[in-house]
Design a protein around this motif. Structure first.
Motif, PDB file in Angstrom:
ATOM      1  N   ARG A 194      21.778  -2.808  20.472  1.00  0.00           N
ATOM      2  CA  ARG A 194      20.828  -2.107  19.601  1.00  0.00           C
ATOM      3  C   ARG A 194      19.390  -2.269  20.083  1.00  0.00           C
ATOM      4  N   GLY A 195      18.988  -3.479  20.435  1.00  0.00           N
ATOM      5  CA  GLY A 195      17.628  -3.697  20.907  1.00  0.00           C
ATOM      6  C   GLY A 195      17.319  -2.880  22.152  1.00  0.00           C
ATOM      7  N   LYS A 196      18.251  -2.847  23.093  1.00  0.00           N
ATOM      8  CA  LYS A 196      18.068  -2.077  24.329  1.00  0.00           C
ATOM      9  C   LYS A 196      17.926  -0.595  24.026  1.00  0.00           C
ATOM     10  N   THR A 349      12.382  -6.966  12.042  1.00  0.00           N
ATOM     11  CA  THR A 349      13.606  -6.225  12.359  1.00  0.00           C
ATOM     12  C   THR A 349      13.750  -6.046  13.862  1.00  0.00           C
ATOM     13  N   PHE A 350      12.667  -5.732  14.545  1.00  0.00           N
ATOM     14  CA  PHE A 350      12.727  -5.631  16.011  1.00  0.00           C
ATOM     15  C   PHE A 350      13.152  -6.972  16.619  1.00  0.00           C
ATOM     16  N   LEU A 351      12.619  -8.070  16.080  1.00  0.00           N
ATOM     17  CA  LEU A 351      12.909  -9.389  16.647  1.00  0.00           C
ATOM     18  C   LEU A 351      14.364  -9.815  16.462  1.00  0.00           C
ATOM     19  N   PHE A 360       7.000  -6.468  20.651  1.00  0.00           N
ATOM     20  CA  PHE A 360       5.600  -6.042  20.605  1.00  0.00           C
ATOM     21  C   PHE A 360       5.455  -4.614  21.140  1.00  0.00           C
ATOM     22  N   ILE A 361       6.113  -4.325  22.257  1.00  0.00           N
ATOM     23  CA  ILE A 361       6.063  -2.975  22.819  1.00  0.00           C
ATOM     24  C   ILE A 361       6.644  -1.965  21.828  1.00  0.00           C
ATOM     25  N   TRP A 437      17.509   2.897  10.690  1.00  0.00           N
ATOM     26  CA  TRP A 437      16.624   2.827  11.852  1.00  0.00           C
ATOM     27  C   TRP A 437      17.244   3.550  13.046  1.00  0.00           C
ATOM     28  N   ASP A 438      18.532   3.329  13.298  1.00  0.00           N
ATOM     29  CA  ASP A 438      19.199   3.965  14.437  1.00  0.00           C
ATOM     30  C   ASP A 438      18.927   5.470  14.447  1.00  0.00           C
TER      31      ASP A 438
END
Length: 509
Positions: A194-196, A349-351, A360-361, A437-438
């Motif tokens: 998911r992060g990628k 959520t990103f973390l 951060f990006i 989010w997806d």
């Protein structure tokens, strides 16, 4: 309660066999009143008293009283044993074999029940047992169904993961807009990639690199040091040294404080120099680095309030510092925006799926999109356009809900702004929020408004007739128990055409 006593009295530990038995307290009722297992549990721990009605038994000798107390205690212990069996597999539950007598009869020292009373209690017992058996069987079937669904879901995720890893991610530019790829977004991105995928979807239009991230962190450190120095100077200016007998003591204390401050400043200066040498920027005065960068101090105040139930991000949690680092870096990267508490939910959520630098990006590029930038800079002109669009959608799709909410003066901006700024991570269960989010990251902010309609549709029975208090209580605290598949089925009831959505939003521009 007499019925309860009749049903559970005179239990004997002998002659037992495995049978099905009464069930959860909430499901057990009697024509004589509620049958509650909590009564049995509480009485077991209370002092044993002889269950004699006035005039129902002759005077007893001490030996007879002790025997009766012992028998009563054993009976109560057995009641607790039966209570504690509720919820166990049926084959593990045992009650006395001679249920027609042992379970519903009185202790031998008491007068026996009449045939009519025995018959009534036995029927009541059988009715409760049947209801309990049906409840347990229903719960067992539901559990088996859920377990099977979970296995199928895990199998599906495993298959999808292989597609993402072997086919889509390596050929991202060619595959990202394919219908098959969009369909996989809708089904939920596997957590391990998911992060990628989120990072690839958002891209890096801002061209942020690691040096810029570290520079932003350095500015955050300087901002905090400047704030510390400013507060220290303010405190020192308020110190009044009088000519009282305590003057010498105060002067000594002031001298010690100055020495402590000088030592602290030396340490801060050393840290600052080290950062400047590593990152490559020149020092600024406190006046230069303050402004909205000073909102870095709010981060430490807001995080505990924002994440009371997530141990990962509390002050002693393993991801607390990572969250602080990302937020501080963003505040100093975009001092024109500063810190807004809702940012915490996005960064957190990103973390969950990324390292700090990648988070951060992602955060910077997400908030750089016009819709989110308007929200976080509180551009009321743009926000009003979206709220008017939302009102029109509610009126068109859910007229009864619209009519009631409007009559109660519950406008979309009252509940919707918070949902949008946190992308539902604050309002909804995390597994549903991440699926939102997806799809939002691939389809744009338009999808967030479809989610809003789905929520209002799901609770239309309350929102179309409820009072102001009921409506606000629901919208400000959505139920945490939500069936994921059912909720996304509601979303599918509200298809949006992107071109029409754009026209709707910009109608009042």
């Amino acid at each position: 309660m007499e019925v309860v006593g009749g049903l559970l009295s005179a239990l004997s530990p002998s002659k037992t066999r495995a049978i099905e038995i009464p069930s959860p307290p909430a499901a057990r009722h009697s024509e004589h009143g509620n049958i509650s297992t909590s009564t049995s549990v509480s009485t077991a721990s209370s002092p044993v008293q002889l269950p004699l009605r006035s005039g129902s038994a002759p005077n007893l000798t001490d030996t007879e009283q002790q025997a009766l107390i012992k028998e009563e205690k054993e009976r109560r212990d057995k009641e607790v044993e039966i209570v504690l069996t509720i919820g166990k597999p049926l084959e593990e539950v045992v009650i006395p074999l001679n249920a027609t007598s042992d379970v519903i009869s009185r202790p031998k020292i008491l007068p026996p029940k009449s045939e009519a009373e025995m018959s009534r209690h036995l029927k009541e017992y059988e009715r409760v047992a049947k209801h309990s058996r049906e409840t347990m069987e229903r719960e067992a079937k539901e559990k088996a169904k859920n377990d099977q669904a979970q296995k199928l879901r895990e199998k599906k995720i495993s298959e999808q993961l292989k597609v993402w890893q072997d086919d889509i991610i390596p050929k991202w530019e060619q595959k990202k807009k394919k219908k098959k790829t969009i369909a996989l977004y809708w089904q939920g991105i596997p957590p391990s990639v998911r992060g990628k995928v989120w990072g690839l979807t958002l891209g890096n239009e801002l061209r942020i690199n690691r040096d810029l991230y570290e520079i932003s962190q350095g500015h955050a450190l300087k901002a905090k040091q400047a704030l510390y120095q400013e507060q220290l100077n303010h405190n020192m200016s308020n110190i009044q040294i009088s000519n009282s007998p305590k003057k010498d003591k105060l002067e000594h204390s002031s001298s010690s404080s100055r020495k402590h401050i000088e030592t602290k400043n030396d340490r801060s200066h050393s840290t600052r120099e080290q950062l400047e040498n590593e990152v490559g920027y020149e020092s600024d005065t406190s006046e230069d680095v303050l402004g909205k960068e000073s909102s870095v101090q709010l981060i430490h105040l807001d995080l505990p309030a924002n994440f009371p139930a997530i141990d990962l991000y509390n002050k002693k949690g393993p991801m607390h510092q990572s969250l602080v680092d990302v937020l501080e870096a963003y505040v100093c990267y975009r001092p024109d925006v500063g810190f807004v508490p809702e940012m915490s939910y996005l960064a957190a959520t990103f973390l969950l799926y990324m390292e700090s630098y990648e988070a951060f990006i992602a955060l910077a590029n997400l908030l750089n999109q016009p819709f989110y930038m308007a929200l976080f800079r509180f551009d009321m002109t743009v926000i009003a356009r979206y709220m008017n669009a939302m009102s029109g959608l509610i009126e068109a799709f859910l007229p009864r809900v619209y009519k009631n909410l409007t009559s109660l003066s519950i406008m979309p901006e009252i509940f919707l702004t918070d949902w949008l700024m946190t992308m539902y991570t604050k309002a909804m269960p995390l597994d549903i929020a991440t699926r939102i989010w997806d799809i939002t990251l691939i389809e744009g902010e338009m999808f967030l408004f479809r989610v809003t309609l789905a929520i209002l549709r799901m609770y239309a029975n309350i929102l179309s007739v409820g009072s102001f208090e009921e409506g606000m209580a629901l919208l400000k605290n959505l139920p945490k128990e939500m069936k994921e598949d059912d909720f996304f089925a509601f979303i599918n009831e509200f298809p949006f055409d992107p071109k029409k959505w754009h026209v709707l939003v910009n109608t009042n521009k």
